[in-house]
Design an enzyme around this catalytic site. Structure first.
Site, PDB file in Angstrom:
ATOM      1  N   LYS A 172       0.808  -1.222   0.000  1.00  0.00           N
ATOM      2  CA  LYS A 172       0.000   0.000   0.000  1.00  0.00           C
ATOM      3  C   LYS A 172       0.840   1.270   0.000  1.00  0.00           C
ATOM      4  CE  LYS A 172      -0.738  -0.062   5.029  1.00  0.00           C
ATOM      5  NZ  LYS A 172       0.018   1.153   5.349  1.00  0.00           N
ATOM      6  N   THR A 173       1.978   1.256   0.708  1.00  0.00           N
ATOM      7  CA  THR A 173       2.834   2.443   0.713  1.00  0.00           C
ATOM      8  C   THR A 173       3.388   2.703  -0.687  1.00  0.00           C
ATOM      9  OG1 THR A 173       3.452   1.989   3.011  1.00  0.00           O
ATOM     10  CG2 THR A 173       4.824   3.550   1.799  1.00  0.00           C
TER      11      THR A 173
ATOM     12  N   ASP B 158      -3.548   7.156   5.002  1.00  0.00           N
ATOM     13  CA  ASP B 158      -3.118   5.771   5.202  1.00  0.00           C
ATOM     14  C   ASP B 158      -3.720   5.232   6.506  1.00  0.00           C
ATOM     15  OD1 ASP B 158      -1.811   3.407   4.799  1.00  0.00           O
ATOM     16  OD2 ASP B 158       0.179   4.140   5.347  1.00  0.00           O
ATOM     17  N   GLU B 159      -3.788   3.913   6.638  1.00  0.00           N
ATOM     18  CA  GLU B 159      -4.298   3.252   7.842  1.00  0.00           C
ATOM     19  C   GLU B 159      -5.661   3.811   8.248  1.00  0.00           C
ATOM     20  OE1 GLU B 159      -2.848   0.711   8.776  1.00  0.00           O
ATOM     21  OE2 GLU B 159      -0.689   0.855   8.484  1.00  0.00           O
TER      22      GLU B 159
ATOM     23  N   GLN C  48      -7.523  -5.310   9.853  1.00  0.00           N
ATOM     24  CA  GLN C  48      -6.437  -4.939  10.766  1.00  0.00           C
ATOM     25  C   GLN C  48      -6.839  -3.793  11.689  1.00  0.00           C
ATOM     26  OE1 GLN C  48      -2.236  -5.216   9.200  1.00  0.00           O
ATOM     27  NE2 GLN C  48      -3.281  -5.174   7.226  1.00  0.00           N
TER      28      GLN C  48
ATOM     29  N   ARG D 269       2.341 -11.026  10.351  1.00  0.00           N
ATOM     30  CA  ARG D 269       3.657 -10.407  10.578  1.00  0.00           C
ATOM     31  C   ARG D 269       4.763 -11.346  10.084  1.00  0.00           C
ATOM     32  NH1 ARG D 269       2.132  -6.200   9.828  1.00  0.00           N
ATOM     33  NH2 ARG D 269       0.187  -7.292   9.458  1.00  0.00           N
TER      34      ARG D 269
END
Length: 737
Positions: A32-33, A219-220, A250, A603
């Site tokens: 996504k970044t 973002d997020e 998330q 993770r």
């Protein structure tokens, strides 16, 4: 090859769709970044958008820094005009220009948690509120929750009639706001709330920023709360070119005020929104992703998506069952030691994740015993240490004399012989005239019954005024040097001549390093800017991934990170999901816990190990728990059921449940038997105000020490257990530097 051709089809679509509202559902590890930074480049290169008109917001300084670097690399010239920042940093920049529209001075200070607690304690004392019943932490939490929902003190008070408990909170809330305003201070929630107030109430300011930020990316987005949603909605209200990126699977920060419905209901708020799913994962093996998918699909409150990868299938999930938490910790540490000693991995390839911080203790003991380096994310923050708080209070006082907390902290640090009786007279004088504490100090000649202490107060005031004058023409590093020399702070520590004092000096040296680095990085470094920079630092931002140590952290702290090898310990019902979640039987709480499990699983890049202890010591008693329901939700074929830990001497001596309980009882009886032998220490290595750790009660602050002859009686305010009085020789408190 064009940089955009390196993107997968869904990423390309997300990059090229620039007009109107856009929701990018970005699964874990889906790049996504990369999409956000390429989207910024596309806006500038292909759409001709002025970099000045782009705003990119994320949550942590670490994430903002990484995005800033990537944007600079990919955009090149002109990228410095793009705002890439956290919500709080963006709001601070706006308020530094327009806080005066709300009656604040632009050099307002930002209060951290300790500052807030000090204010609340003072208010409770003034209002005769029993802090044993109304804990400062609980009061602050209630106030923060109200601010996150944009409920001010007056509105809160109107909604609590008939509820005595909430009425007391309303009383504290009202006084709290008055103190902050009087001190020209804002807390972290205020940075968001006050910015929304400025934009709502000043059409010219709102229009300026709407014209400035024609393209906004967040973002997020699943972690946003109500006030953050309103801020973004206001800024994007004119051009509606709002792109939000997030993953509802998330969303794990409800306890911090995060509202998952911001992302779930995005299409309701923006009926013409485009939705793009990023489901290709670049991080993990397919086995790990299959495990994550099989868990999260049990949630009903989510948007459907399935992670997949072009990576290898990879190893199966390893599952180990142990007799108790000591065997669990022993085996995990031994396995890491064995693999690293064989040269197959480094310590920093490993992360151990757990549901609660309390689980780290046994693991730490095993790591220490094996001399394996480790680090706990979320430990005591550098800026919360006593000596750092003291020096920062000096700098805050020099920068903003209206900050009563800072001035009161340092008026007698180092000791100047100014007693509490005198200080109370100064406080009463200032409150009667609506003056700041520092302004009242300047008027000490007019305060009755000050006596000879007035000269000491004048000396302090004069010293601060000299520092203020110096700050206009010398560097911040030189200013800090002058403060340390003129106050005698370092000299006093040197005269102590102890390891603890030396450690504090080293911490102050590190603060000097921070100031020097800040001045080198900033084009126009200022004292206000430095204090603002410090206030916005979070624990996770201090993580140095280049260091070679095993990472220990809660599942909440792990979000946004990735490791080749991950252990998820304590996979037991009652621990994960938590006991209260199970008892409350709230479907939304269970779903949030399941999302937390999903975050933990994703993770891992190469190998995931889950561990379960049949018995675990909780609050001094042995509990026997069932295997976590989340483990049971993973398809059985994904597990390597043949993987068993090596047999150890420790395991061969494990008792049956009845024998194990009897052994624990014997240990407790023996400990009490020794309790009558008092060995008073010549001196304590901690004092009032220090942070200490107790083996049972955890971390707390020393609030009083009385020399009782046979032993020292120490009073400690523990974060979780409240205020406790104990004898030093029994308590065995450990100083936290």
């Amino acid at each position: 090859m064009s940089i955009y051709e390196t993107l997968n089809p869904m990423q390309q679509e997300a990059v090229c769709h620039t007009e109107g509202p856009l929701l990018i559902l970005a699964g874990a590890g889906s790049g996504k970044t990369r999409v956000l930074t390429h989207r910024i480049a596309w806006l500038i290169d292909e759409k001709g958008v002025n970099p000045w008109n782009i705003l990119a917001i994320t949550f942590t300084n670490k994430a903002a820094g990484e995005m800033r670097e990537r944007v600079d690399d990919i955009v090149g010239f002109g990228s410095e005009q793009i705002w890439v920042s956290t919500f709080h940093s963006a709001c601070v920049r706006i308020l530094r220009r327009f806080a005066d529209h709300l009656g604040y001075e632009r050099n307002f200070v930002i209060y951290d948690t300790d500052d807030q607690k000090s204010v609340i304690k003072e208010i409770c004392k003034r209002l005769n509120i029993d802090t044993k019943i109304y804990k400062e932490r609980a009061l602050l939490s209630a106030i923060s929750s109200a601010k996150n929902e944009m409920i001010d003190a007056k509105a809160y008070a109107l909604n609590v009639s008939g509820d005595f408990g909430k009425q007391r909170i309303a009383d504290v809330y009202g006084e709290y706001e008055k103190v902050l305003y009087k001190n020209n201070a804002m807390d972290f929630d205020d940075l968001l709330v006050k910015t929304v107030e400025v934009l709502r109430n000043n059409e010219d300011v709102l229009n300026y920023y709407q014209e400035r930020f024609k393209y906004i990316m967040v973002d997020e987005y699943q972690d946003t709360n109500t006030v953050q949603f309103r801020l973004v909605s206001l800024l994007a209200g004119k051009y509606r070119n709002l792109c939000v990126v997030g993953d509802d699977d998330q969303s794990i920060y409800k306890f911090r005020g995060a509202n998952i419905y911001n992302i779930l209901n995005f299409e309701k708020e923006f009926s013409d929104a485009k939705v793009i799913k990023l489901e290709q994962n670049y991080r993990s093996t397919q086995t790990i992703l299959d495990a994550a998918n099989s868990v999260i699909r049990h949630n009903k409150g989510r948007k459907e998506k399935t992670l997949w990868t072009a990576n290898e299938v990879g190893d199966k999930i390893v599952f180990h069952q142990y007799q108790n938490e000591y065997d669990e910790a022993y085996q995990v540490v031994e396995e890491i030691s064995r693999v690293v000693s064989q040269g197959k991995a480094h310590y920093n390839d490993y992360a151990i994740l757990y549901r609660t911080n309390a689980q780290s203790r046994v693991l730490e003991e095993k790591f220490v015993a094996r001399s394996i380096p480790y680090k706990i994310v979320g430990g005591i923050n550098f800026y919360q240490r006593r000596e750092i708080k003291d020096i920062l209070a000096y700098l805050k006082t020099i920068d903003n004399g209206r900050d009563d907390l800072a001035v009161r902290r340092i008026i007698n640090v180092p000791k100047r012989g100014i007693g509490m009786t005198t200080l109370n007279r100064v406080i009463e004088y200032g409150e009667a005239r609506d003056m700041s504490f520092f302004d009242a100090l300047e008027c000490c000649d007019d305060i009755p019954r000050i006596g000879k202490t007035g000269e000491k107060i004048k000396g302090f005031v004069n010293m601060i005024e000299v520092f203020r004058a110096q700050s206009e023409y010398i560097t911040l590093a030189e200013l800090l040097t002058n403060v340390l020399e003129e106050t005698g702070y370092i000299k006093e520590l040197e005269e102590e001549d102890t390891e603890v004092a030396q450690g504090r000096i080293e911490n102050i040296d590190e603060l000097m390093n921070k100031i020097v680095a800040y001045e080198e990085e900033e084009e126009e470094p200022t004292l206000s800017g430095f204090l603002e920079n410090v206030a916005l630092v979070s624990d996770i931002d201090s993580l140095d991934e280049a260091e070679d140590y095993v990472m220990l952290m809660t599942l909440h702290s792990a979000k946004g990170l990735e490791f080749p090898y991950v252990y998820m310990c304590g996979m037991e019902d009652g621990l994960f999901p938590s006991y209260m979640t199970i008892v409350n039987d709230d479907p939304e709480e269970i779903e949030e816990e399941r999302r937390l499990c999903y975050v933990g699983i994703t993770r891992a890049k190469k190998r995931l190990t889950m561990t379960y202890a049949k018995s675990r010591m909780v609050r001094g008693s042995t509990q026997y728990n069932m295997l976590s329901r989340f483990v049971k939700e993973i398809s059985p074929e994904l597990f390597d059921l043949g993987a068993k830990p090596e047999k150890t001497k420790q395991e061969s001596r494990i008792q049956r449940p009845s024998d194990f309980s009897r052994k624990q009882t014997t240990k407790v009886a023996t400990a009490y038997g020794k309790a009558f032998q008092v060995n008073k220490a010549a001196a304590l290595d901690y004092t009032v105000g220090d942070m200490v750790r107790h083996i049972k009660f955890g971390v707390g602050t020393v609030i009083n020490i009385v020399d009782g002859g046979k032993d020292y009686e120490v009073t400690v305010d523990f974060e979780k257990s409240g205020v406790k009085k104990m004898f030093a020789s029994f308590a065995k408190l450990k100083l936290i530097d």
